[in-house]
Design an enzyme around this catalytic site. Structure first.
Site, mmCIF file in Angstrom:
data_model
loop_
_atom_site.group_PDB
_atom_site.id
_atom_site.type_symbol
_atom_site.label_atom_id
_atom_site.label_comp_id
_atom_site.label_asym_id
_atom_site.label_seq_id
_atom_site.Cartn_x
_atom_site.Cartn_y
_atom_site.Cartn_z
ATOM 1 N N SER A 1 0.687 -1.070 0.061
ATOM 2 C CA SER A 1 -0.072 0.190 -0.142
ATOM 3 C C SER A 1 0.799 0.920 -0.067
ATOM 4 O O SER A 1 2.015 1.322 0.584
ATOM 5 C CB SER A 1 -0.857 -0.073 1.212
ATOM 6 O OG SER A 1 -1.383 1.296 1.475
ATOM 7 N N TYR B 1 -1.532 -1.122 10.622
ATOM 8 C CA TYR B 1 -1.984 -1.393 9.017
ATOM 9 C C TYR B 1 -0.688 -0.855 8.330
ATOM 10 O O TYR B 1 0.029 -1.515 7.516
ATOM 11 C CB TYR B 1 -3.169 -0.816 8.721
ATOM 12 C CG TYR B 1 -3.342 -1.033 7.208
ATOM 13 C CD1 TYR B 1 -3.562 -2.414 6.557
ATOM 14 C CD2 TYR B 1 -3.333 -0.089 6.291
ATOM 15 C CE1 TYR B 1 -3.783 -2.465 5.249
ATOM 16 C CE2 TYR B 1 -3.495 -0.110 4.710
ATOM 17 C CZ TYR B 1 -3.715 -1.264 4.438
ATOM 18 O OH TYR B 1 -3.887 -1.560 3.112
HETATM 19 N N1 LIG Z 1 -8.733 -1.109 -1.464
HETATM 20 C C1 LIG Z 1 -7.642 -0.240 -1.076
HETATM 21 O O1 LIG Z 1 -7.981 1.078 -1.025
HETATM 22 C C2 LIG Z 1 -6.345 -0.695 -0.828
HETATM 23 C C3 LIG Z 1 -5.378 0.031 -0.825
HETATM 24 C C4 LIG Z 1 -3.936 -0.339 -0.982
HETATM 25 C C5 LIG Z 1 -3.871 -1.713 -0.445
HETATM 26 N N2 LIG Z 1 -4.810 -2.750 -0.510
HETATM 27 C C6 LIG Z 1 -4.619 -4.006 0.004
HETATM 28 O O2 LIG Z 1 -5.137 -4.821 -1.021
HETATM 29 C C7 LIG Z 1 -5.385 -5.865 -0.686
HETATM 30 C C8 LIG Z 1 -6.685 -6.500 -1.020
HETATM 31 O O3 LIG Z 1 -7.672 -5.782 -0.545
HETATM 32 P P1 LIG Z 1 -9.047 -5.102 -1.213
HETATM 33 O O4 LIG Z 1 -8.919 -3.616 -1.405
HETATM 34 O O5 LIG Z 1 -9.253 -6.007 -2.466
HETATM 35 O O6 LIG Z 1 -10.159 -5.446 -0.111
HETATM 36 P P2 LIG Z 1 -11.459 -6.518 0.044
HETATM 37 O O7 LIG Z 1 -12.109 -6.401 -1.084
HETATM 38 O O8 LIG Z 1 -12.055 -6.236 1.423
HETATM 39 O O9 LIG Z 1 -10.559 -7.694 -0.112
HETATM 40 C C9 LIG Z 1 -10.080 -8.537 0.823
HETATM 41 C C10 LIG Z 1 -9.622 -9.865 0.603
HETATM 42 O O10 LIG Z 1 -8.694 -10.404 1.519
HETATM 43 C C11 LIG Z 1 -9.503 -11.415 2.265
HETATM 44 N N3 LIG Z 1 -9.218 -11.711 3.549
HETATM 45 C C12 LIG Z 1 -9.123 -10.962 4.564
HETATM 46 N N4 LIG Z 1 -9.031 -11.302 5.819
HETATM 47 C C13 LIG Z 1 -8.652 -12.679 5.563
HETATM 48 C C14 LIG Z 1 -8.475 -14.018 6.334
HETATM 49 N N5 LIG Z 1 -8.360 -13.857 7.736
HETATM 50 N N6 LIG Z 1 -8.151 -15.253 5.701
HETATM 51 C C15 LIG Z 1 -8.379 -15.290 4.273
HETATM 52 N N7 LIG Z 1 -8.704 -14.210 3.421
HETATM 53 C C16 LIG Z 1 -8.794 -13.019 4.126
HETATM 54 C C17 LIG Z 1 -10.858 -11.423 1.906
HETATM 55 O O11 LIG Z 1 -11.486 -12.735 1.795
HETATM 56 P P3 LIG Z 1 -12.674 -13.379 2.839
HETATM 57 O O12 LIG Z 1 -13.111 -12.260 3.699
HETATM 58 O O13 LIG Z 1 -13.518 -14.081 2.053
HETATM 59 O O14 LIG Z 1 -11.892 -14.326 3.747
HETATM 60 C C18 LIG Z 1 -11.096 -10.691 0.618
HETATM 61 O O15 LIG Z 1 -10.707 -11.669 -0.426
HETATM 62 C C19 LIG Z 1 -5.115 -6.027 0.964
HETATM 63 O O16 LIG Z 1 -4.020 -6.765 1.248
HETATM 64 C C20 LIG Z 1 -5.078 -4.298 1.205
HETATM 65 O O17 LIG Z 1 -4.594 -4.159 2.372
HETATM 66 C C21 LIG Z 1 -6.140 -2.113 -0.592
#
Ligand SMILES: NC(=O)c1ccc[n+]([C@@H]2O[C@H](COP(=O)([O-])OP(=O)(O)OC[C@H]3O[C@@H](n4cnc5c(N)ncnc54)[C@H](OP(=O)(O)O)[C@@H]3O)[C@@H](O)[C@H]2O)c1
Length: 269
Positions: free
Chosen positions: A141, A154
């Site tokens: 991130s 985080y």
């Molecule tokens: N969206 C943003 O603004 C942003 C910005 C920078 C970085 N990121 C990073 O991008 C990555 C993906 O996030 P996203 O934005 O796509 O959010 P998201 O839609 O909430 O997806 C998060 C994913 O992580 C999985 N996950 C969470 N806890 C878990 C657990 N205990 N075991 C297994 N899987 C788990 C969730 O699956 P389940 O709930 O089905 O387990 C889901 O598939 C993350 O690492 C996040 O920190 C996001």
């Protein structure tokens, strides 16, 4: 017809992970989809098989479990799957006054964002090195470039992802295996619902998962080590001064305190 080997994507049940799965399937990769939400994973797998004629396996696993990486690797071995590309994408954020965030949630955050990512890399990297092929994409991130008051755990977890990835990228030069950290700014996913407020975007432009993943896959192909998708995020990551560190930490607090005001409002600062 698949020619590109199998990609394992964690956090494939939504957001950036689901988009990684779609774009990798479109490139001809077979997929292993990992997360906790079985119905979402099964629906995505069905869609990928139908649309791209690839193999798509589902492994339902809570990545906060201490033995999560071993279980996922064991399941792949049992199914005869060789992982060519590991996408460590699963993760979530916590925000607000540190002392008022549930310790159990932060523990799970570190298990998913950091411990499972390292464990899965340990599990699959040696095979890639033996085959002199493949690689790892870790989702960090822009928070990982900064000191992040009110996102203390985080932000630090994503600093870990960035530095860990670049250390491996350096170690593995000339070994035929790529490592990339992709460090997005805000992306339109369920991330903000899970963290509890859209203010966590801190006013930055919100990107689509499609553009972030396309940028990551291009950077991976050319073995760039890390990529910051989006010009505004790139400028933020590289032009923000890094020191004096205490001053930067104090300025950071001014920027992020709107999040603490919303999520943990009653604590005096
Ligand atoms: N969206 C943003 O603004 C942003 C910005 C920078 C970085 N990121 C990073 O991008 C990555 C993906 O996030 P996203 O934005 O796509 O959010 P998201 O839609 O909430 O997806 C998060 C994913 O992580 C999985 N996950 C969470 N806890 C878990 C657990 N205990 N075991 C297994 N899987 C788990 C969730 O699956 P389940 O709930 O089905 O387990 C889901 O598939 C993350 O690492 C996040 O920190 C996001």
């Amino acid at each position: 017809m698949t020619t590109k080997g199998t990609a394992l994507v964690t956090g494939a049940s939504s957001g950036i992970g689901a988009e990684f799965a779609r774009q990798l399937a479109a490139q001809g990769h077979d997929l292993v989809l990992v997360a906790r939400s079985a119905p979402a994973l099964e629906a995505l797998a069905d869609g990928l098989r139908a649309r791209y004629d690839v193999r798509a396996d589902v492994i339902v696993q809570d990545l906060s479990a201490p033995d999560a990486a071993t279980r996922v690797a064991g399941e792949c071995a049992a199914r005869g799957i060789t992982v060519e590309l590991l996408v460590n994408n699963a993760g979530f954020g916590t925000a607000g006054q540190f002392a008022r965030i549930a310790p159990e949630r932060e523990h799970d955050e570190l298990m998913v964002n950091v411990v499972a990512l390292v464990g899965l890399t340990h599990a699959f990297l040696p095979g890639m090195l033996d085959r002199v092929a493949g690689g790892v994409i870790n989702v960090g991130s822009t928070a990982g470039f900064n000191i992040t008051p009110y996102f203390a755990t985080y932000g630090a977890s994503k600093t870990f992802v960035l530095n860990f990835s670049l250390a491996l990228w350096s170690e593995l030069r000339g070994r035929g295996v790529k490592v990339l950290a992709v460090t997005p700014g805000p992306v339109e996913t369920a991330f903000f619902d899970r963290i509890g407020t859209r203010k966590a975007a801190i006013g930055a432009r919100i990107a689509t998962p499609e553009s972030v993943v396309a940028s990551a896959l291009r950077a991976y192909e050319s073995d760039r080590g890390y990529v910051v998708p989006g010009r505004g995020n790139l400028a933020m990551a590289h032009l923000m001064p890094r020191r004096p560190r205490k001053l930067i930490a104090l300025i950071g607090r001014l920027v992020t305190r709107q999040v603490a005001d919303e999520l943990t409002p009653s604590v005096a600062r």
